[in-house]
Write a protein that holds these residues in place. Sequence first.
Motif, PDB file in Angstrom:
ATOM      1  N   MET A 174     -11.090  27.093  -0.637  1.00 55.22           N
ATOM      2  CA  MET A 174     -10.406  27.882   0.389  1.00 55.22           C
ATOM      3  C   MET A 174      -9.723  26.957   1.382  1.00 55.22           C
ATOM      4  N   ALA A 175      -8.538  27.347   1.846  1.00 57.19           N
ATOM      5  CA  ALA A 175      -7.798  26.541   2.826  1.00 57.19           C
ATOM      6  C   ALA A 175      -7.187  27.457   3.873  1.00 57.19           C
ATOM      7  N   MET A 176      -7.295  27.053   5.134  1.00 57.26           N
ATOM      8  CA  MET A 176      -6.682  27.809   6.225  1.00 57.26           C
ATOM      9  C   MET A 176      -6.010  26.897   7.251  1.00 57.26           C
ATOM     10  N   ALA A 177      -6.199  25.584   7.118  1.00 57.80           N
ATOM     11  CA  ALA A 177      -5.542  24.608   7.978  1.00 57.80           C
ATOM     12  C   ALA A 177      -5.669  23.245   7.300  1.00 57.80           C
ATOM     13  N   ASP A 178      -4.900  22.280   7.780  1.00 59.49           N
ATOM     14  CA  ASP A 178      -4.972  20.944   7.196  1.00 59.49           C
ATOM     15  C   ASP A 178      -6.381  20.380   7.268  1.00 59.49           C
ATOM     16  N   ASN A 179      -7.094  20.707   8.338  1.00 59.03           N
ATOM     17  CA  ASN A 179      -8.434  20.156   8.542  1.00 59.03           C
ATOM     18  C   ASN A 179      -9.525  21.211   8.358  1.00 59.03           C
ATOM     19  N   ARG A 180      -9.184  22.333   7.752  1.00 62.47           N
ATOM     20  CA  ARG A 180     -10.174  23.386   7.508  1.00 62.47           C
ATOM     21  C   ARG A 180      -9.985  23.917   6.087  1.00 62.47           C
ATOM     22  N   GLN A 181     -10.466  23.178   5.123  1.00 58.78           N
ATOM     23  CA  GLN A 181     -10.393  23.569   3.724  1.00 58.78           C
ATOM     24  C   GLN A 181     -11.529  22.889   2.970  1.00 58.78           C
ATOM     25  N   ARG A 182     -12.068  23.601   1.966  1.00 56.14           N
ATOM     26  CA  ARG A 182     -13.262  23.089   1.305  1.00 56.14           C
ATOM     27  C   ARG A 182     -13.636  23.941   0.105  1.00 56.14           C
ATOM     28  N   ILE A 183     -14.554  23.403  -0.737  1.00 55.32           N
ATOM     29  CA  ILE A 183     -15.224  24.194  -1.752  1.00 55.32           C
ATOM     30  C   ILE A 183     -16.166  25.160  -1.042  1.00 55.32           C
ATOM     31  N   MET A 184     -16.115  26.431  -1.415  1.00 55.49           N
ATOM     32  CA  MET A 184     -16.882  27.455  -0.718  1.00 55.49           C
ATOM     33  C   MET A 184     -18.108  27.881  -1.521  1.00 55.49           C
ATOM     34  N   PRO A 185     -19.113  28.454  -0.838  1.00 57.35           N
ATOM     35  CA  PRO A 185     -20.240  29.053  -1.558  1.00 57.35           C
ATOM     36  C   PRO A 185     -19.773  30.223  -2.412  1.00 57.35           C
ATOM     37  N   MET A 186     -20.608  30.611  -3.353  1.00 60.19           N
ATOM     38  CA  MET A 186     -20.352  31.796  -4.158  1.00 60.19           C
ATOM     39  C   MET A 186     -20.899  33.024  -3.432  1.00 60.19           C
ATOM     40  N   PRO A 187     -20.339  34.194  -3.691  1.00 64.78           N
ATOM     41  CA  PRO A 187     -20.890  35.402  -3.057  1.00 64.78           C
ATOM     42  C   PRO A 187     -22.353  35.634  -3.409  1.00 64.78           C
ATOM     43  N   ASP A 188     -22.763  35.197  -4.608  1.00 65.49           N
ATOM     44  CA  ASP A 188     -24.162  35.331  -5.011  1.00 65.49           C
ATOM     45  C   ASP A 188     -25.088  34.525  -4.102  1.00 65.49           C
ATOM     46  N   ASP A 189     -24.560  33.442  -3.509  1.00 64.12           N
ATOM     47  CA  ASP A 189     -25.373  32.591  -2.652  1.00 64.12           C
ATOM     48  C   ASP A 189     -25.799  33.293  -1.366  1.00 64.12           C
ATOM     49  N   ARG A 190     -25.105  34.360  -1.010  1.00 65.78           N
ATOM     50  CA  ARG A 190     -25.422  35.071   0.221  1.00 65.78           C
ATOM     51  C   ARG A 190     -26.533  36.116   0.018  1.00 65.78           C
ATOM     52  N   LEU A 191     -26.924  36.338  -1.231  1.00 67.54           N
ATOM     53  CA  LEU A 191     -27.930  37.365  -1.536  1.00 67.54           C
ATOM     54  C   LEU A 191     -29.290  36.719  -1.749  1.00 67.54           C
ATOM     55  N   PRO A 192     -30.391  37.429  -1.390  1.00 66.58           N
ATOM     56  CA  PRO A 192     -31.727  36.898  -1.680  1.00 66.58           C
ATOM     57  C   PRO A 192     -31.920  36.799  -3.191  1.00 66.58           C
ATOM     58  N   PRO A 193     -32.643  35.794  -3.683  1.00 66.91           N
ATOM     59  CA  PRO A 193     -33.352  34.769  -2.913  1.00 66.91           C
ATOM     60  C   PRO A 193     -32.522  33.524  -2.605  1.00 66.91           C
ATOM     61  N   ARG A 194     -31.250  33.493  -3.052  1.00 65.67           N
ATOM     62  CA  ARG A 194     -30.439  32.288  -2.818  1.00 65.67           C
ATOM     63  C   ARG A 194     -30.081  32.134  -1.342  1.00 65.67           C
ATOM     64  N   GLY A 195     -29.915  33.259  -0.665  1.00 63.47           N
ATOM     65  CA  GLY A 195     -29.544  33.218   0.745  1.00 63.47           C
ATOM     66  C   GLY A 195     -30.544  33.951   1.612  1.00 63.47           C
ATOM     67  N   GLN A 196     -30.629  33.536   2.866  1.00 65.48           N
ATOM     68  CA  GLN A 196     -31.543  34.160   3.824  1.00 65.48           C
ATOM     69  C   GLN A 196     -30.748  34.610   5.036  1.00 65.48           C
ATOM     70  N   GLN A 197     -30.756  35.916   5.320  1.00 66.09           N
ATOM     71  CA  GLN A 197     -30.027  36.423   6.460  1.00 66.09           C
ATOM     72  C   GLN A 197     -30.610  35.878   7.753  1.00 66.09           C
ATOM     73  N   LEU A 198     -29.726  35.548   8.692  1.00 68.20           N
ATOM     74  CA  LEU A 198     -30.150  35.017   9.983  1.00 68.20           C
ATOM     75  C   LEU A 198     -30.046  36.109  11.057  1.00 68.20           C
ATOM     76  N   ALA A 199     -29.564  35.780  12.230  1.00 64.13           N
ATOM     77  CA  ALA A 199     -29.639  36.697  13.367  1.00 64.13           C
ATOM     78  C   ALA A 199     -28.813  37.968  13.171  1.00 64.13           C
ATOM     79  N   TYR A 200     -27.758  37.884  12.395  1.00 61.12           N
ATOM     80  CA  TYR A 200     -26.912  39.062  12.142  1.00 61.12           C
ATOM     81  C   TYR A 200     -26.427  38.983  10.697  1.00 61.12           C
ATOM     82  N   PRO A 201     -26.003  40.111  10.111  1.00 61.10           N
ATOM     83  CA  PRO A 201     -25.761  40.160   8.659  1.00 61.10           C
ATOM     84  C   PRO A 201     -24.737  39.156   8.151  1.00 61.10           C
TER      85      PRO A 201
END
Length: 411
Positions: free
Chosen positions: A177-204
């Motif tokens: 994903m890219a949105m600026a010259d200094n803000r672009q990277r390989i991103m997590p997968m959507p599956d990574d946001r779901l348990p058990p791969r991901g853990q929800q923090l203070a807000y969803p």
Amino acid sequence: MAKLSCRSLVGCCLGPPREGEAMDGVKLKVTSRYVIVKNDMFELTLSNPDGIVTGVRYNGVDNLMEILNKEDNRGYWDIVWNPPGQRTGIFDVIKGTEFRIIHHDENQAEVSFTRSWDPSLEGKAVPLIIDKRFIVLRASSGFYTYGIYEHKEGWPDFGIGETRVAFKLRKDKFHYMAMADNRQRIMPMPDDRLPPRGQQLAYPEAVLLVDPINPKLRGEVDDKYQYSCEDRCNSVHGWVSSDPPIGFWQITPSDEFRTGGPLKQNLTSHVGPTMLAMFLSAHYAGDDLSPKFTNGEYWKKVHGPVFMYLNSSQDGSDPSLLWEDAKVQVMMEKQNWPYDFALSEDFQKTEQRGCISGRLLVRDRYIIEDEDLYAASAYIGLALPGEAGSWQRECKDTNSGVKQMQMVAST
């Protein structure tokens, strides 16, 4: 260096024209379920009469949209609205009920998907006539979309918290994903946001990556608000696929239809892979930027057009090549604004607009006591008359544009 495809070049799924072969132009096919618009570079499929983007075919890939999603959850306009006295917004994917061909020839196709309103829908649907338009031009590697919202006099009161266009791309292909010259990277997968791969923090929206598919991302926090951006910097963002090397970009050529001024922050792209064109939102501002329509007032506004740009390269190892090409395309779109090909009479063309010229000078005696300085880092904006600062809160009408002064011209 890798060769990039652009609006005038080829390398798309429909196959490049052979040397000396003329391009066929824009073709339009309408069936009971779909509206298919294509040129020699790509193919766009819309549901009929909903006007949902169900497919984008390009560069050998049958569909860049997320094929695992239902068709009405791929590329869509949506709105969050509320009746008077109700603070919780109602989320509504805008589906048309009437399809029309506005124009079609070999150089251009513009199609319309309209949803009307009548008293039987009170409390069930936002009291607006919404006309969603899609445009495909000859030899253009992408498509445009814009919407005309109209509230008739005497219709029920309501408020809008957000309206936008959302695109959900294939998670098996789009990882960068890219949105600026200094803000672009390989991103997590959507599956990574779901348990058990991901853990929800203070807000969803905030998720700790406990066991991501890409182990290098372990311990990071993913949150779509991390990728917010001030509108003055929010002209292009999007995603890159490495196999094949394809970029899918959202380009906003003007700020005139976005609310809040140049420092207003909005969402851009985020894990999904999701790409957004935000027109109106209360993010980072609150209720002041949620327009209220009271006493049955009349209102009409055009949101967009925005451009969904597709590009490709022969080298998938360097996604920055596609990003750099997308930035060049941004400049072309801005130079062509206001577009002369958007055919709604509500979208004002160049000859219907005024212009302003002159110099903005600042006297700062702490820098130079007796000389005026060019306001080289200032912004010039045209807005409706009002109290000081009200241009930041004005969210019903179209601004005439806010531009940073790169050069100050003499009158």
